[in-house]
Design a protein around this motif. Structure first.
Motif, PDB file in Angstrom:
ATOM      1  N   GLY A   1       0.789  -1.227   0.000  1.00 22.49           N
ATOM      2  CA  GLY A   1       0.000   0.000   0.000  1.00 22.49           C
ATOM      3  C   GLY A   1       0.818   1.272   0.000  1.00 22.49           C
ATOM      4  O   GLY A   1       0.254   2.358   0.146  1.00 22.49           O
ATOM      5  N   PHE A   2       2.133   1.140  -0.150  1.00 23.56           N
ATOM      6  CA  PHE A   2       2.972   2.333  -0.046  1.00 23.56           C
ATOM      7  C   PHE A   2       3.992   2.412  -1.178  1.00 23.56           C
ATOM      8  O   PHE A   2       4.229   1.437  -1.889  1.00 23.56           O
TER       9      PHE A   2
ATOM     10  N   GLY B   1       0.896   8.323  -7.849  1.00 25.55           N
ATOM     11  CA  GLY B   1      -0.070   8.704  -6.822  1.00 25.55           C
ATOM     12  C   GLY B   1      -1.436   8.102  -7.118  1.00 25.55           C
ATOM     13  O   GLY B   1      -2.143   7.644  -6.212  1.00 25.55           O
TER      14      GLY B   1
ATOM     15  N   ILE C   1      -1.461   4.406  -6.298  1.00 31.13           N
ATOM     16  CA  ILE C   1      -1.415   4.123  -4.875  1.00 31.13           C
ATOM     17  C   ILE C   1      -2.701   4.565  -4.177  1.00 31.13           C
ATOM     18  O   ILE C   1      -2.901   4.308  -2.981  1.00 31.13           O
ATOM     19  N   LEU C   2      -3.638   5.178  -4.926  1.00 25.89           N
ATOM     20  CA  LEU C   2      -4.974   5.444  -4.378  1.00 25.89           C
ATOM     21  C   LEU C   2      -5.579   4.134  -3.905  1.00 25.89           C
ATOM     22  O   LEU C   2      -6.365   4.095  -2.970  1.00 25.89           O
TER      23      LEU C   2
ATOM     24  N   GLU D   1      -5.207   0.976  -2.004  1.00 28.56           N
ATOM     25  CA  GLU D   1      -4.297   0.612  -0.921  1.00 28.56           C
ATOM     26  C   GLU D   1      -3.774  -0.818  -1.023  1.00 28.56           C
ATOM     27  O   GLU D   1      -2.945  -1.232  -0.229  1.00 28.56           O
TER      28      GLU D   1
ATOM     29  N   ILE E   1       7.080  12.050  -2.449  1.00 22.96           N
ATOM     30  CA  ILE E   1       6.059  10.996  -2.552  1.00 22.96           C
ATOM     31  C   ILE E   1       6.403   9.693  -1.842  1.00 22.96           C
ATOM     32  O   ILE E   1       5.510   8.905  -1.552  1.00 22.96           O
ATOM     33  N   ALA E   2       7.666   9.444  -1.566  1.00 22.10           N
ATOM     34  CA  ALA E   2       8.004   8.128  -1.008  1.00 22.10           C
ATOM     35  C   ALA E   2       7.530   7.999   0.439  1.00 22.10           C
ATOM     36  O   ALA E   2       7.620   8.935   1.227  1.00 22.10           O
ATOM     37  N   ASP E   3       6.987   6.847   0.753  1.00 27.99           N
ATOM     38  CA  ASP E   3       6.602   6.564   2.139  1.00 27.99           C
ATOM     39  C   ASP E   3       7.766   5.942   2.892  1.00 27.99           C
ATOM     40  O   ASP E   3       8.013   6.263   4.043  1.00 27.99           O
ATOM     41  N   TYR E   4       8.458   5.025   2.220  1.00 26.03           N
ATOM     42  CA  TYR E   4       9.590   4.336   2.854  1.00 26.03           C
ATOM     43  C   TYR E   4      10.830   4.498   1.992  1.00 26.03           C
ATOM     44  O   TYR E   4      10.737   4.601   0.776  1.00 26.03           O
TER      45      TYR E   4
ATOM     46  N   SER F   1      10.754   4.496   7.412  1.00 28.65           N
ATOM     47  CA  SER F   1       9.815   5.443   6.821  1.00 28.65           C
ATOM     48  C   SER F   1      10.564   6.756   6.576  1.00 28.65           C
ATOM     49  O   SER F   1      11.420   7.153   7.359  1.00 28.65           O
ATOM     50  N   LYS F   2      10.228   7.387   5.455  1.00 23.47           N
ATOM     51  CA  LYS F   2      10.984   8.567   5.033  1.00 23.47           C
ATOM     52  C   LYS F   2      10.899   9.673   6.082  1.00 23.47           C
ATOM     53  O   LYS F   2      11.897  10.328   6.383  1.00 23.47           O
TER      54      LYS F   2
ATOM     55  N   ARG G   1      -5.427   8.990   0.876  1.00 22.38           N
ATOM     56  CA  ARG G   1      -4.697   8.688  -0.360  1.00 22.38           C
ATOM     57  C   ARG G   1      -4.976   9.720  -1.460  1.00 22.38           C
ATOM     58  O   ARG G   1      -4.094  10.064  -2.244  1.00 22.38           O
TER      59      ARG G   1
ATOM     60  N   LYS H   1      -2.171  12.076  -3.181  1.00 23.70           N
ATOM     61  CA  LYS H   1      -1.994  12.148  -4.628  1.00 23.70           C
ATOM     62  C   LYS H   1      -2.056  13.598  -5.098  1.00 23.70           C
ATOM     63  O   LYS H   1      -1.204  14.054  -5.852  1.00 23.70           O
TER      64      LYS H   1
ATOM     65  N   GLN I   1       0.936  15.440  -4.188  1.00 24.28           N
ATOM     66  CA  GLN I   1       2.173  14.721  -4.557  1.00 24.28           C
ATOM     67  C   GLN I   1       3.077  14.538  -3.343  1.00 24.28           C
ATOM     68  O   GLN I   1       4.276  14.841  -3.369  1.00 24.28           O
ATOM     69  N   ILE I   2       2.470  14.062  -2.275  1.00 29.23           N
ATOM     70  CA  ILE I   2       3.255  13.769  -1.081  1.00 29.23           C
ATOM     71  C   ILE I   2       2.969  12.342  -0.639  1.00 29.23           C
ATOM     72  O   ILE I   2       2.107  11.675  -1.211  1.00 29.23           O
ATOM     73  N   SER I   3       3.666  11.888   0.375  1.00 27.40           N
ATOM     74  CA  SER I   3       3.546  10.483   0.723  1.00 27.40           C
ATOM     75  C   SER I   3       2.287  10.221   1.541  1.00 27.40           C
ATOM     76  O   SER I   3       1.757  11.112   2.208  1.00 27.40           O
ATOM     77  N   VAL I   4       1.819   8.998   1.446  1.00 30.81           N
ATOM     78  CA  VAL I   4       0.610   8.584   2.165  1.00 30.81           C
ATOM     79  C   VAL I   4       0.850   8.681   3.672  1.00 30.81           C
ATOM     80  O   VAL I   4      -0.009   9.131   4.431  1.00 30.81           O
ATOM     81  N   ILE I   5       2.034   8.273   4.093  1.00 28.44           N
ATOM     82  CA  ILE I   5       2.339   8.275   5.523  1.00 28.44           C
ATOM     83  C   ILE I   5       2.282   9.693   6.093  1.00 28.44           C
ATOM     84  O   ILE I   5       1.743   9.924   7.175  1.00 28.44           O
TER      85      ILE I   5
END
Lengths: 288, 127, 216
Positions: free
Chosen positions: A29-30, A172, A175-176, A178, A195-198, A212-213, B41, B45, B48-52
């Motif tokens: 999901g990431f 993006g 990744i909507l 999950e 945009i990166a989560d990890y 995690s970033k 989410r 989008k 343009q940033i991360s989900v976390i």
């Protein structure tokens, strides 16, 4: 939170370098960014995930299974290679005809839509495409069979900045959902800053960190100040220092420790991924 | 309509920027109680940033009681009462005043002098 | 099963250009080659079939194209198997072409192709045999070496098929067996068949071993 990729103690020796006990996972999901300088082993790790390169030790699990035993799982992966591997003499249409039957979920409408979006004609031959266009075609293929995991090796290399932004939008959008996951290797880290989560950071065949970033960017800190602040004890705080005639810039791996030492006497800033990569790779040797 | 403008150079973490901007929209009454927020989410989008990062911002807003999240339905501006919103805004005002106090202390402006400046500004505004 | 078909279809798409250019070329050679022998037919069966295999293999090793097959959701085993099985449709194409050509020429009153069923049989059987020598070398030598193998095989097949009559004459008894329809008894048939199949199977196993463990 489940893992789509699990890498446990993977090792492999090559003439030029070797992977040493590589260990990380990719969360479902990431967006996970795989960063590192050229030759760090990013590309090899992606090929190992794709079962194109076989490690000499360790374990590789994709969707909980081994691709060597069950290559059919590749139907659920959208792979983008750093080098074009499509047949140069084929037209895009013929390539599509070759590829489509292998995927139960192949979506021709989506494929046509992507080609239009990327301004590619099905009549062109692969060999007549520019590097960027080949990458776009590869992306179109990877996105057209409803893959759950996108494995992309340097997908922004060869792309102009305009399309790089568009690509981030596309990711993006993916990744909507999950249930989808994206792994994205790059040495151009600004693509990932937002945009990166990890982030998995590799250097010389080893994982420096996998986290995690947001945590990474909060844990590290950039310290900038006058050179008179640098003594042997202070240097111990940093992973890498860049010293110039007018001062120094350095990366500290522990923000709290750095704050204790430098609060009020030096400038403390949140680093970018590039800062972290640069100073870690250069270590204490970076001088101007 | 919800405008969120993120700065790359402000030094403030992205999640904190989102929190403060949504908080402000709610306290100013631009986002009324019960109005839906974009999904985590979707917002990630769009920005343009991360989900976390987005998730963290929403969690923070929830902790502050400004936002409720319902599983499967998304996030909404919470139905807190006017009294509560007033209190929140009052706290915000207090914080700003504290900043003014701090600033005048740094400039060596005494309390009485600061009140004078404040009065002059107020009279100017009233015309 | 359907993946095997798709892989063979892929190989056919990669090599069909050869038919476009190769077949007219073959006709030209044939017409120029006035010394018509009963073995001319092999030029139309063995040669195109092997050339199609060589062409598809060559495309697969150009640049990093081999990664394409491996990126697909199929077992590496199936990729190797598809190369072996793909010779069957290639033979069919060659054989059909030879038959049609021979019939057309007969109609026109030129019986130069001189179709002989045993020659046709030998021509067909030669394909899997040659492929079984070629493919392990192809997999063993990897992208760089395989280009040389391809060149060598092209020359061997080209001259071999052009001079098949002479080569067969050089092997004692073979020519008379083929041309005189001599019978050699069931045992020899079975033995020959067994050796033939064992050889192909061994070649397949070697190729498999070489390819499944390779890093691409």
């Amino acid at each position: 939170m489940s893992n789509v990729v699990e890498i446990r103690g993977v090792s492999k020796s090559f003439e030029q370098f070797s992977l040493d006990q590589v260990q990380f996972e990719v969360k479902k999901g990431f967006i996970t960014g795989l960063i590192g300088p050229n030759g760090a082993g990013k590309s090899t790790m992606i090929k190992i995930m794709m079962d194109m390169v076989r490690p000499s030790g360790g374990e590789v699990r994709i969707f909980g299974s081994s691709l060597t035993e069950d290559p059919g799982l590749k139907e659920r992966i959208g792979y983008v290679s750093d080098e074009n591997y499509y047949y140069e003499n084929m037209t895009l249409r013929n390539m599509r005809k070759m590829i489509a039957p292998f995927y139960k979920n192949w979506d021709n409408a989506a494929f046509t839509r992507y080609l239009e979006m990327f301004e590619l004609s099905e009549k062109s031959k692969i060999k007549n495409l520019s590097r960027g266009m080949k990458m776009k075609f590869s992306l179109a293929v990877a996105l057209s069979h409803h893959a759950e995991l996108l494995l992309m090796d340097e997908p922004t290399a060869g792309l102009d900045p305009v399309f790089r932004r568009e690509l981030l939008d596309l990711l993006g959008e993916e990744i909507l959902d999950e249930n989808k996951s994206i792994v994205f290797s790059t040495h151009i880290t600004n693509d990932l800053d937002r945009i990166a989560d990890y982030i998995i950071f590799m250097n010389r065949g080893k994982v420096v960190f996998s986290d995690s970033k947001d945590e990474v960017l909060e844990r590290y800190v950039m310290v900038k100040g006058g050179r008179e602040l640098l003594d042997m004890d202070v240097r111990q705080v940093f992973v890498g220092i860049r010293e110039g005639a007018h001062g120094f810039e350095a990366l500290a791996p522990d923000r709290r420790e750095a704050e204790r030492v430098f609060q009020g006497i030096a400038l403390l800033e949140t680093p970018t991924l590039e800062d972290i990569m640069y100073f870690t790779v250069k270590g204490g040797k970076a001088h101007v | 309509m919800m405008n969120i403008i993120l700065s790359n150079s402000s030094g403030e973490p992205i999640y904190a920027q989102i929190v403060s901007q949504i908080r402000q929209l709610i306290l100013q009454g631009e986002l009324v109680s019960g109005s839906p927020l974009p999904s985590i989410r979707q917002l990630a989008k769009d920005l343009q940033i991360s989900v976390i990062t987005t998730k963290r911002a929403y969690e923070e807003l929830e902790r502050e009681g400004l936002v409720n999240s319902l599983v499967g339905k998304g996030s909404f501006v919470s139905g807190m009462n006017q009294q509560y919103i007033r209190e929140q805004r009052y706290r915000l005002l207090e914080e700003k005043m504290k900043e003014v106090l701090e600033e005048s202390r740094l400039l060596g402006i005494g309390f009485a002098e600061m009140v004078d400046i404040f009065r002059t500004l107020g009279e100017e505004e009233q015309g | 099963m359907s993946n095997l078909v798709s892989l063979i279809r892929k190989d056919f798409m990669l090599s069909r250009n050869f038919l476009l250019f190769g077949v007219p070329y073959l006709l030209l050679i044939f017409i120029m080659n006035t010394k018509s022998t009963p073995f001319g037919v092999s030029l139309f069966v063995t040669f195109p079939a092997m050339m199609m295999l060589l062409t598809s293999c060559l495309q697969d090793i150009r640049n990093v194209n081999i990664r394409f097959s491996v990126s697909l959701p199929v077992h590496r085993r199936l990729i190797v198997a598809s190369k072996y099985v793909s010779v069957l449709p290639f033979i069919l194409i060659g054989a059909a072409f030879a038959l049609v050509l021979s019939l057309v020429l007969q109609r026109l009153g030129y019986d130069i192709l001189n179709l002989n069923w045993r020659v046709l049989g030998v021509s067909i059987l030669l394909v899997p045999l040659t492929a079984s020598i070629y493919l392990p070398l192809y997999y063993w030598l990897g992208p760089k070496g395989a280009q040389y193998v391809n060149t060598v095989f092209f020359l061997v097949i080209f001259f071999g098929m052009n001079n098949l009559g002479d080569i067969i004459s050089a092997i004692p008894g073979l020519k008379s067996f083929i041309l005189d329809n001599a019978d050699m008894g069931l045992e020899k048939w079975l033995l020959g068949g067994a050796v033939y199949i064992v050889f192909i199977a061994a070649s397949y196993l070697v190729s498999l071993r070489l390819f499944t463990s390779r890093d691409l």
